[in-house]
Structure formats: structure tokens, C-alpha cells
Scaffold this motif. Structure first.
Motif, PDB file in Angstrom:
ATOM      1  N   LYS A   5       0.835  -1.209   0.000  1.00 32.75           N
ATOM      2  CA  LYS A   5       0.000   0.000   0.000  1.00 32.75           C
ATOM      3  C   LYS A   5       0.864   1.251   0.000  1.00 32.75           C
ATOM      4  CE  LYS A   5      -4.130  -1.626   2.437  1.00 32.75           C
ATOM      5  NZ  LYS A   5      -4.875  -1.498   3.695  1.00 32.75           N
TER       6      LYS A   5
ATOM      7  N   GLU B 127       4.006   1.584  -0.988  1.00 34.55           N
ATOM      8  CA  GLU B 127       4.694   1.728  -2.266  1.00 34.55           C
ATOM      9  C   GLU B 127       3.740   2.178  -3.357  1.00 34.55           C
ATOM     10  OE1 GLU B 127       8.398  -1.418  -2.011  1.00 34.55           O
ATOM     11  OE2 GLU B 127       6.506  -2.095  -2.867  1.00 34.55           O
ATOM     12  N   LEU B 128       2.524   1.636  -3.347  1.00 34.57           N
ATOM     13  CA  LEU B 128       1.552   2.002  -4.360  1.00 34.57           C
ATOM     14  C   LEU B 128       1.147   3.463  -4.238  1.00 34.57           C
ATOM     15  CD1 LEU B 128      -0.125   0.962  -6.713  1.00 34.57           C
ATOM     16  CD2 LEU B 128      -1.910   0.387  -5.091  1.00 34.57           C
ATOM     17  N   SER B 129       0.938   3.935  -3.019  1.00 33.25           N
ATOM     18  CA  SER B 129       0.546   5.339  -2.860  1.00 33.25           C
ATOM     19  C   SER B 129       1.688   6.261  -3.276  1.00 33.25           C
ATOM     20  CB  SER B 129       0.119   5.616  -1.430  1.00 33.25           C
ATOM     21  OG  SER B 129       1.215   5.507  -0.551  1.00 33.25           O
TER      22      SER B 129
ATOM     23  N   ASN C 197       3.982   5.526  -5.568  1.00 29.46           N
ATOM     24  CA  ASN C 197       4.016   5.462  -7.023  1.00 29.46           C
ATOM     25  C   ASN C 197       2.831   6.197  -7.639  1.00 29.46           C
ATOM     26  OD1 ASN C 197       6.393   4.040  -7.097  1.00 29.46           O
ATOM     27  ND2 ASN C 197       5.394   2.051  -7.230  1.00 29.46           N
ATOM     28  N   ALA C 198       1.666   6.130  -6.998  1.00 34.11           N
ATOM     29  CA  ALA C 198       0.485   6.813  -7.531  1.00 34.11           C
ATOM     30  C   ALA C 198       0.715   8.321  -7.541  1.00 34.11           C
ATOM     31  CB  ALA C 198      -0.745   6.459  -6.711  1.00 34.11           C
ATOM     32  N   ARG C 199       1.335   8.837  -6.498  1.00 35.29           N
ATOM     33  CA  ARG C 199       1.638  10.271  -6.473  1.00 35.29           C
ATOM     34  C   ARG C 199       2.589  10.640  -7.602  1.00 35.29           C
ATOM     35  NH1 ARG C 199       3.799  10.270  -1.221  1.00 35.29           N
ATOM     36  NH2 ARG C 199       2.241   9.029  -0.207  1.00 35.29           N
ATOM     37  N   ARG C 200       3.605   9.817  -7.814  1.00 38.77           N
ATOM     38  CA  ARG C 200       4.573  10.099  -8.875  1.00 38.77           C
ATOM     39  C   ARG C 200       3.914  10.008 -10.244  1.00 38.77           C
ATOM     40  NH1 ARG C 200      10.035   6.984  -8.304  1.00 38.77           N
ATOM     41  NH2 ARG C 200      10.467   8.324 -10.062  1.00 38.77           N
ATOM     42  N   VAL C 201       3.057   9.016 -10.440  1.00 37.08           N
ATOM     43  CA  VAL C 201       2.358   8.871 -11.718  1.00 37.08           C
ATOM     44  C   VAL C 201       1.432  10.066 -11.946  1.00 37.08           C
ATOM     45  CG1 VAL C 201       0.592   7.509 -12.923  1.00 37.08           C
ATOM     46  CG2 VAL C 201       2.545   6.375 -11.874  1.00 37.08           C
ATOM     47  N   GLY C 202       0.746  10.498 -10.905  1.00 35.77           N
ATOM     48  CA  GLY C 202      -0.130  11.665 -11.019  1.00 35.77           C
ATOM     49  C   GLY C 202       0.648  12.915 -11.390  1.00 35.77           C
TER      50      GLY C 202
ATOM     51  N   THR D 244       1.809  12.580 -15.002  1.00 35.48           N
ATOM     52  CA  THR D 244       0.690  12.767 -15.920  1.00 35.48           C
ATOM     53  C   THR D 244       0.347  14.245 -16.054  1.00 35.48           C
ATOM     54  OG1 THR D 244      -0.179  10.595 -15.347  1.00 35.48           O
ATOM     55  CG2 THR D 244      -1.711  12.143 -16.358  1.00 35.48           C
TER      56      THR D 244
END
Length: 155
Positions: free
Chosen positions: A37, A39-41, A43-48, A51
């Protein structure tokens, strides 16, 4: 100093050992889920963020394309072409490029094979048949996997 005899290991029952192992496994699984969780959060921030930056760059590139179109049209005007004709030439050029891209895109879609295995599986499910039914004789080492279809994406 007096020496203590080494402590004899306690003999625990099998049930107690299984309970301890189950507890440790569930603790390990929870810890792994929490790690995933976090790591995913991250990575999600970095992807956001990536983008958003790429979207801003695409918007800026779109503005540059518009300004370049005006520049091309005014260069044509400076070369002696009438203003309306210069802008019409630029417009027709972009229409031709768009039509070419649509044509190429449609050809790429037509080349798609669809999902034949999935459709066959769904038809078998509707018919009450099962694709997972066990064969009459198990395959030998040389036959394992020969009944499967290869999935090769077209380029």
C-alpha cells in the motif's frame, strides 16, 4: 557463580505450533500488504505528477502547433499568396494529415484479431460445457501445452 543447566526446550503441542505459525504468517501477510500500500501510494503520487506534467507539455505543444500554423500562413502571404488562400492551404494540409492518421488508425484496428479464445470460452459457458474438463488421458511430457493456442500480438 553457579552454573544453570541448559533449559530444556519446551515441548509444545502440534496445535500450539500451528496456531503460532498461523499467527506469524498472518502478521507477515499484513506487513506485506501495508508495504505494498505504501509503495503504491508513493508510485500513484509520482504517476499523477508525471501525468500532470505531460498534460501541460501536450497543451503547450498544441499551442506551438497553432502558432506555427499562423507563422506558415503569414510566410505564404509574404511570398505573395493571398491571405485567404494561405490560410486555406494550411488548413487543407492539416486536413490531409488528419485523414492520413485516421486511415492508418482504422487499418491498425482492422488488423486486430479480437478475442477468439475468450469468445469461445464464453460460448462454452453459455452452452454448459467446460473447457477445463479433464481429458480422458493425461498428457505425456512431450504433449504438455500442445493443446493451447499461442497468443501473438500483431505489430
Amino acid at each position: 557463580m553457579t552454573q544453570m543447566p541448559p533449559a530444556e526446550p519446551q515441548e509444545e503441542s502440534l496445535g500450539a505450533l500451528v496456531a503460532a505459525a498461523t499467527d506469524q504468517i498472518s502478521t507477515l501477510v499484513r506487513a506485506e500488504i501495508e508495504l505494498a500500500k505504501s509503495e503504491l501510494s508513493f508510485n500513484a503520487r509520482r504517476v499523477g505528477m508525471a501525468t500532470g506534467l505531460l498534460s501541460a507539455a501536450a497543451f503547450m505543444a498544441h499551442l506551438v502547433l497553432i502558432l506555427a500554423s499562423f507563422t506558415i500562413a503569414y510566410v505564404l502571404v509574404a511570398l505573395g499568396v493571398q491571405r485567404w488562400l494561405a490560410f486555406a492551404i494550411v488548413t487543407v494540409f492539416y486536413l490531409l494529415v488528419a485523414a492520413l492518421l485516421v486511415f492508418i488508425g482504422i487499418r491498425k484496428f482492422r488488423g486486430l484479431p479480437g478475442m477468439p479464445r475468450t469468445m469461445r470460452s464464453l460460448k462454452n459457458l453459455k452452452g454448459g460445457e467446460s473447457e477445463l474438463a479433464t481429458p480422458s488421458a493425461p498428457p505425456t511430457a512431450g504433449q504438455v501445452g500442445t493443446h493451447r493456442e499461442q497468443v501473438r500480438p500483431d505489430r
